[in-house]
Design a protein around this motif. Sequence first.
Motif, PDB file in Angstrom:
ATOM      1  N   MET A   1       0.840  -1.192   0.000  1.00 42.13           N
ATOM      2  CA  MET A   1       0.000   0.000   0.000  1.00 42.13           C
ATOM      3  C   MET A   1       0.876   1.244   0.000  1.00 42.13           C
ATOM      4  O   MET A   1       1.848   1.324   0.739  1.00 42.13           O
ATOM      5  CB  MET A   1      -0.913   0.021   1.222  1.00 42.13           C
ATOM      6  CG  MET A   1      -1.886   1.194   1.249  1.00 42.13           C
ATOM      7  SD  MET A   1      -2.967   1.165   2.698  1.00 42.13           S
ATOM      8  CE  MET A   1      -1.802   1.580   3.988  1.00 42.13           C
ATOM      9  N   THR A   2       0.563   2.228  -0.836  1.00 47.73           N
ATOM     10  CA  THR A   2       1.307   3.473  -0.909  1.00 47.73           C
ATOM     11  C   THR A   2       0.381   4.649  -0.618  1.00 47.73           C
ATOM     12  O   THR A   2      -0.842   4.492  -0.512  1.00 47.73           O
ATOM     13  CB  THR A   2       1.938   3.651  -2.299  1.00 47.73           C
ATOM     14  OG1 THR A   2       0.888   3.870  -3.269  1.00 47.73           O
ATOM     15  CG2 THR A   2       2.742   2.418  -2.709  1.00 47.73           C
ATOM     16  N   HIS A   5      -2.691   5.207  -2.730  1.00 53.15           N
ATOM     17  CA  HIS A   5      -3.879   4.379  -2.509  1.00 53.15           C
ATOM     18  C   HIS A   5      -4.792   4.941  -1.436  1.00 53.15           C
ATOM     19  O   HIS A   5      -5.941   4.491  -1.313  1.00 53.15           O
ATOM     20  CB  HIS A   5      -3.466   2.963  -2.113  1.00 53.15           C
ATOM     21  CG  HIS A   5      -2.567   2.298  -3.107  1.00 53.15           C
ATOM     22  ND1 HIS A   5      -1.669   1.310  -2.745  1.00 53.15           N
ATOM     23  CD2 HIS A   5      -2.416   2.481  -4.448  1.00 53.15           C
ATOM     24  CE1 HIS A   5      -1.012   0.911  -3.824  1.00 53.15           C
ATOM     25  NE2 HIS A   5      -1.442   1.604  -4.863  1.00 53.15           N
ATOM     26  N   MET A  48      -9.875   1.787  -8.442  1.00 55.27           N
ATOM     27  CA  MET A  48      -8.592   1.317  -7.908  1.00 55.27           C
ATOM     28  C   MET A  48      -8.018   0.193  -8.766  1.00 55.27           C
ATOM     29  O   MET A  48      -6.812   0.145  -9.035  1.00 55.27           O
ATOM     30  CB  MET A  48      -8.775   0.834  -6.472  1.00 55.27           C
ATOM     31  CG  MET A  48      -9.095   1.918  -5.467  1.00 55.27           C
ATOM     32  SD  MET A  48      -7.747   3.113  -5.254  1.00 55.27           S
ATOM     33  CE  MET A  48      -6.454   2.079  -4.573  1.00 55.27           C
ATOM     34  N   ASN A  49      -8.873  -0.694  -9.221  1.00 55.38           N
ATOM     35  CA  ASN A  49      -8.424  -1.818 -10.041  1.00 55.38           C
ATOM     36  C   ASN A  49      -7.891  -1.336 -11.383  1.00 55.38           C
ATOM     37  O   ASN A  49      -6.842  -1.791 -11.848  1.00 55.38           O
ATOM     38  CB  ASN A  49      -9.589  -2.796 -10.255  1.00 55.38           C
ATOM     39  CG  ASN A  49      -9.106  -4.192 -10.588  1.00 55.38           C
ATOM     40  OD1 ASN A  49      -7.985  -4.397 -11.023  1.00 55.38           O
ATOM     41  ND2 ASN A  49      -9.966  -5.170 -10.377  1.00 55.38           N
ATOM     42  N   TYR A  52      -4.553   1.054 -10.423  1.00 58.02           N
ATOM     43  CA  TYR A  52      -3.432   0.487  -9.672  1.00 58.02           C
ATOM     44  C   TYR A  52      -3.316  -1.039  -9.759  1.00 58.02           C
ATOM     45  O   TYR A  52      -2.281  -1.588  -9.391  1.00 58.02           O
ATOM     46  CB  TYR A  52      -3.536   0.888  -8.200  1.00 58.02           C
ATOM     47  CG  TYR A  52      -3.533   2.377  -7.992  1.00 58.02           C
ATOM     48  CD1 TYR A  52      -2.376   3.126  -8.221  1.00 58.02           C
ATOM     49  CD2 TYR A  52      -4.688   3.046  -7.590  1.00 58.02           C
ATOM     50  CE1 TYR A  52      -2.364   4.501  -8.039  1.00 58.02           C
ATOM     51  CE2 TYR A  52      -4.682   4.423  -7.400  1.00 58.02           C
ATOM     52  CZ  TYR A  52      -3.530   5.144  -7.631  1.00 58.02           C
ATOM     53  OH  TYR A  52      -3.532   6.505  -7.452  1.00 58.02           O
ATOM     54  N   PRO A  56      -3.973  -3.616  -5.013  1.00 59.38           N
ATOM     55  CA  PRO A  56      -4.472  -2.464  -4.259  1.00 59.38           C
ATOM     56  C   PRO A  56      -5.994  -2.444  -4.149  1.00 59.38           C
ATOM     57  O   PRO A  56      -6.538  -2.010  -3.123  1.00 59.38           O
ATOM     58  CB  PRO A  56      -3.961  -1.276  -5.078  1.00 59.38           C
ATOM     59  CG  PRO A  56      -2.719  -1.789  -5.729  1.00 59.38           C
ATOM     60  CD  PRO A  56      -3.047  -3.217  -6.083  1.00 59.38           C
ATOM     61  N   THR A  59      -6.902  -4.576  -1.343  1.00 61.22           N
ATOM     62  CA  THR A  59      -6.572  -3.910  -0.079  1.00 61.22           C
ATOM     63  C   THR A  59      -7.696  -2.973   0.340  1.00 61.22           C
ATOM     64  O   THR A  59      -8.108  -2.943   1.511  1.00 61.22           O
ATOM     65  CB  THR A  59      -5.264  -3.108  -0.217  1.00 61.22           C
ATOM     66  OG1 THR A  59      -4.190  -4.003  -0.508  1.00 61.22           O
ATOM     67  CG2 THR A  59      -4.948  -2.345   1.071  1.00 61.22           C
TER      68      THR A  59
END
Length: 210
Positions: A1-2, A5, A48-49, A52, A56, A59
């Motif tokens: 995770m960054t 995200h 998100m998909n 990233y 992620p 997550t």
Amino acid sequence: MTRAHLPGIIAMALIVVASNVLVQFLFGNWLTWGAFTYPLAFLVTDIMNRVYGAGPARTVVFVGFIVGVFCSLVGTQIMLEGDGFTYPAVTFRIAIGSGLAFLTAQLLDVGIFSALREGAWWKAPLVSTLIGSSVDTALFFTIAFSGALTFLEPSNDVSWAGEMLPLLGVGPVVPLWVSLGVADWGVKLSLALIALAPFRWVTGRVRAAA
């Protein structure tokens, strides 16, 4: 995770919390206000998909699941009063149904999206959301209200949900909870189509800013 995200994680947490609150307020005869906020969880997962990747996105789903479970557990400890009865804001069956439906449907959404990501831009978010939403609705309303699953929480009287009424007031006679589920499903399908526009716009903006 960054750090990149975090917006998705925060958005998912806010949607789950808002939906847990708004599900307590009716909208018409067959819906709650939560029906209009909860489907946005699929939009967040798909964005998100797309931007990233599946990792992620999962997550974000697990964070949303943890927030949802926490809210549900808090709700089971909050007692409300009405019509001479005292009852929990969130029953055990609703807590189970909500958690299992969310986790199953969202992870299914991630898997289907990933399988279709190389196709037309709209196919992955639309198909994954339609299937995920359908599974979510079926699981939640069956677990939370079906008379066949009374053994999950014998002390919780859900007989009201089993009242036999015309489907959405006009169709064949079915248990009330089936009408509630069909109405909820209809909203999810409608929002799946509407969400294609913000999905396209947000993913474009995020990619341009990357």
